[in-house]
Design an enzyme around this catalytic site. Structure first.
Site, PDB file in Angstrom:
ATOM      1  N   TYR A   1      10.967  75.557  96.159  1.00  0.00           N
ATOM      2  CA  TYR A   1       9.554  75.938  96.253  1.00  0.00           C
ATOM      3  C   TYR A   1       9.150  76.642  94.970  1.00  0.00           C
ATOM      4  CZ  TYR A   1       6.848  74.966 100.383  1.00  0.00           C
ATOM      5  OH  TYR A   1       6.066  74.345 101.301  1.00  0.00           O
TER       6      TYR A   1
ATOM      7  N   GLU B   1       5.477  77.441  93.974  1.00  0.00           N
ATOM      8  CA  GLU B   1       4.019  77.609  93.857  1.00  0.00           C
ATOM      9  C   GLU B   1       3.695  78.438  92.618  1.00  0.00           C
ATOM     10  OE1 GLU B   1       2.142  78.966  97.432  1.00  0.00           O
ATOM     11  OE2 GLU B   1       2.879  77.274  98.597  1.00  0.00           O
TER      12      GLU B   1
ATOM     13  N   ASP C   1     -10.489  57.990  84.549  1.00  0.00           N
ATOM     14  CA  ASP C   1      -9.378  57.742  85.482  1.00  0.00           C
ATOM     15  C   ASP C   1      -8.623  56.539  84.930  1.00  0.00           C
ATOM     16  OD1 ASP C   1      -7.718  56.920  87.512  1.00  0.00           O
ATOM     17  OD2 ASP C   1      -9.135  57.384  89.118  1.00  0.00           O
TER      18      ASP C   1
ATOM     19  N   THR D   1      -2.544  58.432  87.539  1.00  0.00           N
ATOM     20  CA  THR D   1      -1.363  58.441  88.398  1.00  0.00           C
ATOM     21  C   THR D   1      -0.195  58.088  87.486  1.00  0.00           C
ATOM     22  OG1 THR D   1      -1.845  56.152  89.002  1.00  0.00           O
ATOM     23  CG2 THR D   1      -2.502  57.851  90.572  1.00  0.00           C
TER      24      THR D   1
ATOM     25  N   LYS E   1       1.952  53.618  88.081  1.00  0.00           N
ATOM     26  CA  LYS E   1       1.460  52.244  87.877  1.00  0.00           C
ATOM     27  C   LYS E   1       2.027  51.720  86.553  1.00  0.00           C
ATOM     28  CE  LYS E   1      -2.638  52.825  90.795  1.00  0.00           C
ATOM     29  NZ  LYS E   1      -2.966  54.240  91.005  1.00  0.00           N
TER      30      LYS E   1
ATOM     31  N   ARG F   1       5.823  58.322  92.066  1.00  0.00           N
ATOM     32  CA  ARG F   1       4.473  58.495  92.616  1.00  0.00           C
ATOM     33  C   ARG F   1       4.010  59.918  92.369  1.00  0.00           C
ATOM     34  NH1 ARG F   1       3.890  53.842  95.149  1.00  0.00           N
ATOM     35  NH2 ARG F   1       1.707  54.277  95.533  1.00  0.00           N
TER      36      ARG F   1
HETATM   37  N1  DSN Z   1      -5.224  52.903  92.844  1.00  0.00           N
HETATM   38  C1  DSN Z   1      -5.452  51.958  93.896  1.00  0.00           C
HETATM   39  C2  DSN Z   1      -4.926  50.626  93.529  1.00  0.00           C
HETATM   40  O1  DSN Z   1      -5.369  50.179  92.518  1.00  0.00           O
HETATM   41  O2  DSN Z   1      -4.123  49.967  94.210  1.00  0.00           O
HETATM   42  C3  DSN Z   1      -5.091  52.460  95.196  1.00  0.00           C
HETATM   43  O3  DSN Z   1      -5.773  53.667  95.449  1.00  0.00           O
END
Ligand code: DSN
Length: 447
Positions: free
Chosen positions: A53, A55, A198, A224, A227, A233
């Site tokens: 933990y 925080e 984004d 994110t 990808k 993740r």
């Molecule tokens: N980011 C999305 C996608 O492109 O699959 C899912 O939220």
């Protein structure tokens, strides 16, 4: 054996892990938001760091025993800053949607006007769609694409100048052309809005030099990490020099919004995985990977077009391809997705611009090349994949999706039983397995 302890403790879950490994190995993974992490990233996520933990932030934790975790998080932050050329990075967001919520709450108040690309025309749910909190807490106005499928910059200009949003998003989930970071940011600057890019889909291409970076134009950059960036993740929020110039307190606002504003303890095992992925992405071979992802997407698009499959905008500049099935009728995406699934090609049905069908039964199919490129596939394999996808689409294009719910359930039942028994599809499945087997995945893992 890799999953020895799982197999001893929980044979049921072990069976599922094995099955999923086999599915990933034997098939062609073509969902553009998915990828295969390195074993190093995967081992970090499965490490003792999951037990802690912490925080707070490095040097300012609410728990003891964080000397090691501080080092892990500091390395991840430093690598993110260097790789993306930004002065500030927060690596704690659990994933993209909570990260975007943190961006909102850092710079907006409930009721403020915000603007993003419409979900129905390639944007993301969290960029102001009415079904998401982002479209409910805020007064959301949306831009989209033109008839030809390209971003409607003039339309966006009109909407932004009229509504004067506090925050403008740029970045897509189903847009196969270069993301217009500069164009949208320049318009947002005219009204003094914050710009959040984004780049979840293209961040790996950005750091690999295969897509322009939003850093000179945006104030905030969210990505994110799982990808094209090929990490675990998770997500990161970065603040640019332009962002700090606009608002010297922006980095602190982002940090405070992530913790304690929205999250508790960071997932330290994931932070370590992110750090490793960032190291991997800084190497020359990652630039080759990013370039090949785009080459492969172009080869895939060319192969589909040569089989008279319509693509939104007719092709691609990035890692994805948006297939428009409306020439066969509306709502055909479900048939294509399910038949492709059956032959081992994983894709997702997706709305196409101005889709007349409901979002759950849209008229398009979204495909991508990041995962297959990680396996080592190149243009010849993309041509083969395009041929198989076209064969499957042709096979199922005559199926109709009734509007009536009961009739639809019955039609889908008939369709599923037909495709299960179809010998042509069985043959395509064996071709998929043969192609996949030439590009071994996670060789060290025995199932
Ligand atoms: N980011 C999305 C996608 O492109 O699959 C899912 O939220």
């Amino acid at each position: 054996m890799w999953f020895e302890e799982i197999s001893k403790t929980d044979p049921e879950i072990f069976g599922f892990v094995k099955d999923e490994l086999a599915r990933q190995r034997d098939g062609l993974e073509m969902i553009p938001s998915e990828n295969f992490t390195s074993l190093a990233v995967m081992q970090a996520v499965g490490s003792v760091l999951t037990n802690k933990y912490s925080e707070g932030y490095p040097g300012k934790r609410y728990y003891g025993g964080n000397q090691v975790i501080d080092s892990v998080e500091r390395i991840a932050i430093e690598r993110a800053k260097k790789l993306f050329a930004v002065p500030h990075a927060n690596v704690q967001p659990y994933s993209g949607s909570p990260a975007n919520l943190a961006v909102y709450l850092a710079v907006c108040k409930p009721g403020d006007t915000i603007c993003g690309q419409s979900l129905a025309e390639g944007g993301h749910l969290t960029h102001g769609a009415k079904t998401s909190m982002s479209g409910q807490i805020f007064n959301s106005v949306q831009y989209g694409v033109r008839e030809d499928g390209y971003m409607d910059i003039e339309g966006a200009r009109k909407i932004i100048l009229e509504s004067r949003p506090k925050l403008v998003w740029v970045g897509s989930t189903a847009y196969a052309r270069e993301f217009p970071f500069r164009e949208i940011s320049e318009i947002a600057d005219e009204v003094g809005a914050y710009v959040a890019a984004d780049i979840s889909h293209v961040s790996g291409l950005v750091v690999g030099g295969a897509h322009p970076s939003p850093v000179p134009y945006a104030h905030i950059v969210m990505t994110t990490t799982h990808k094209t960036l090929r990490g675990p993740r998770g997500a990161m929020i970065m603040v640019t020099d332009k962002g700090i110039k606009k608002d010297p307190g922006l980095a602190e606002k982002i940090d405070k919004t992530v913790f304690p504003g929205l999250q508790g303890g960071p997932h330290d095992h994931v932070t370590a995985g992110i750090a490793i992925a960032l190291l991997e992405a800084s190497r020359p071979e990652f630039s080759k990977y990013a370039a090949q992802v785009v080459k492969n997407a172009k080869a895939l698009a060319k192969g589909l077009v040569s089989r008279n499959i319509t693509l939104v905008t007719g092709g691609t500049d990035n890692h994805m391809v948006l297939v428009d099935l409306t020439s066969f009728g509306k709502g055909k995406g479900v048939f294509a997705q399910e038949a492709l699934d059956l032959v081992g090609i994983t894709a997702n049905r997706n709305a196409v611009p101005r889709d007349q069908a409901p979002p759950f039964y849209p008229s398009g199919l979204r495909l991508g090349t990041p995962a297959l490129t990680t396996r080592g596939m190149k243009e010849p394999e993309m041509e083969q994949a395009a041929g198989m996808i076209a064969d499957v689409i042709e096979k199922v294009s005559a199926y109709e999706l009734p509007d009536d719910k009961d009739a639809r359930i019955a039609a889908l039942k008939r369709f599923r039983s037909d495709i299960k028994a179809d010998n042509d599809l069985k043959l395509i499945k064996s071709r998929v397995v043969e192609l996949a087997s030439k590009f071994p995945l996670y060789q060290g893992m025995q199932s």
